[in-house]
Design a protein around this motif. Sequence first.
Motif, mmCIF file in Angstrom:
data_model
loop_
_atom_site.group_PDB
_atom_site.id
_atom_site.type_symbol
_atom_site.label_atom_id
_atom_site.label_comp_id
_atom_site.label_asym_id
_atom_site.label_seq_id
_atom_site.Cartn_x
_atom_site.Cartn_y
_atom_site.Cartn_z
ATOM 1 N N ILE A 1 40.089 40.762 41.828
ATOM 2 C CA ILE A 1 40.157 42.718 40.927
ATOM 3 C C ILE A 1 40.263 43.017 40.138
ATOM 4 N N GLU A 2 41.356 41.741 39.869
ATOM 5 C CA GLU A 2 41.277 42.034 38.262
ATOM 6 C C GLU A 2 40.010 41.763 37.705
ATOM 7 N N ALA A 3 40.051 40.116 37.616
ATOM 8 C CA ALA A 3 38.421 40.649 36.927
ATOM 9 C C ALA A 3 37.219 41.275 36.934
ATOM 10 N N SER B 1 42.155 37.051 46.186
ATOM 11 C CA SER B 1 41.415 38.513 46.183
ATOM 12 C C SER B 1 41.819 39.160 44.798
ATOM 13 N N GLN B 2 43.411 39.132 44.406
ATOM 14 C CA GLN B 2 43.990 39.713 43.285
ATOM 15 C C GLN B 2 43.276 39.219 42.531
ATOM 16 N N GLN B 3 43.016 38.212 41.621
ATOM 17 C CA GLN B 3 42.078 37.686 40.704
ATOM 18 C C GLN B 3 41.050 38.377 41.210
ATOM 19 N N MET C 1 49.308 33.686 42.360
ATOM 20 C CA MET C 1 48.752 35.227 43.067
ATOM 21 C C MET C 1 47.862 35.024 43.446
ATOM 22 N N GLU D 1 37.689 44.638 37.239
ATOM 23 C CA GLU D 1 37.871 45.933 36.619
ATOM 24 C C GLU D 1 38.210 45.294 35.492
ATOM 25 N N ALA D 2 37.972 44.494 34.437
ATOM 26 C CA ALA D 2 37.601 43.860 33.225
ATOM 27 C C ALA D 2 36.457 43.006 32.962
ATOM 28 N N SER E 1 34.858 34.886 34.475
ATOM 29 C CA SER E 1 36.085 35.128 35.261
ATOM 30 C C SER E 1 35.676 35.056 36.532
ATOM 31 N N ASP F 1 34.821 41.022 33.830
ATOM 32 C CA ASP F 1 35.043 39.793 33.169
ATOM 33 C C ASP F 1 34.290 38.762 33.851
#
Length: 417
Positions: free
Chosen positions: A8-10, A4-6, A1, A12-13, A18, A15
């Motif tokens: 985005i997920e962090a 940049s996607q990591q 992955m 959104e969460a 992270s 976190d």
Amino acid sequence: MEISQQFIEAIEAGDLQSVQSLIETLQLSSEPDAQYEIANMLVQAGYLKEGEQVLEHLQFLFPEEAQIKIDRAQVLMEIDEEDEALLLLTSIEEHEEEYPQALLSLADYYQMQGFYESAEQKINQALSILPGEPLLIFAKAELLLETGKYLEAARLYENLKNETDEIAGIRLSERLAEVYSAGAAYEDAIPFYEESLIDHVTPDLLFGYAYAAFQAGQYDLSVRKLNEVKTLDPDYFSAHLLLSQAYSMLEDHEQAYQAILEGLSRDEYDKELYLFAGKMALKLGKVREAEQHLRQAIALDPEYMEATLTLVSYLHNEERDQDVIELIEIISQNQDDWSALYPFAAEAYAKEENFERAYDFYSLAYTDHKEDPLFMEKYVYFLLEEGKREEALEIGKQLVLLQPHEERWQDLIESLS
């Protein structure tokens, strides 16, 4: 992955741990362009300190890069690190391409601090370098709007609108509607509200249109737009009062009263709604309801002068002198200096044959009402009845000055002399 996607997920969460871990990885392994992109992503997502951390690393890698200094300075201002931000901005030299942008950032800082002259100076300096730059012209117009220079701001907005409909995410038709309304040029604002509503309809835009129409004396138009506001947002509380006022200006007092009652059904803690409901009820002869509305307004705010004055005036006209006295004594106990009520108190006490208290209130009222012939006339007759001839003579002399064509005052002076 991809990293940049990591991120985005962090984000959104939510976190943060992270995010911090990913920043360390980013700084060790990613290309500068990727770091710059992630920094902007973090800032836009509200992770200001984390975004600034990435920008600080980039500045370490590229200490002379002016754009990084500007971006970092803007974030530093957001996190209350103004001193460091100013050092970065002032380190950018005149020969650099980004110098006008640095001047604009300095202007933003001065504007936020309320140093409007300094802000305008920086914008003008930037305009001397890039005289036709739309963003700089827009920035100056925004500053002029904030400082109340509405005509100058409108001229700049109109010049920009001749070239484009939107700038910096702002519809220029909306800005022109706003600036003309702010400058009380309501008729000029109306066409721009109409144009703005072609693109999108919001309760705020409709209400602004209705308010401009009301101030321009176009009450039918105001009523139509306010009903549209209510359709979009029944809980848009400001619309109910203005709608009632518009109906009142059209002399449709029954509709005005119903509109204000609807407003009260949705917001029972708005003292202005109760006051206007009281006024409308009085116009319709609903005296019991009027008194109830006015007393509710005063209960919400015991220092609400307009509601108290309206109620006292009504009670006075109804010759309910004891009720007038009761209200005014409560205010006197709270040590509120409301001189507008003193003439009512004086008359009420006089009718109740409490002449000592009446005299006290006539004396208190005199300072603020000595230019009012009606008050002075009542005062002089009260003094005469109380046998205070010397004081009555002085009031009579002032009445001669206020009403020189009234022969009775000259006769009074002669008799007292």
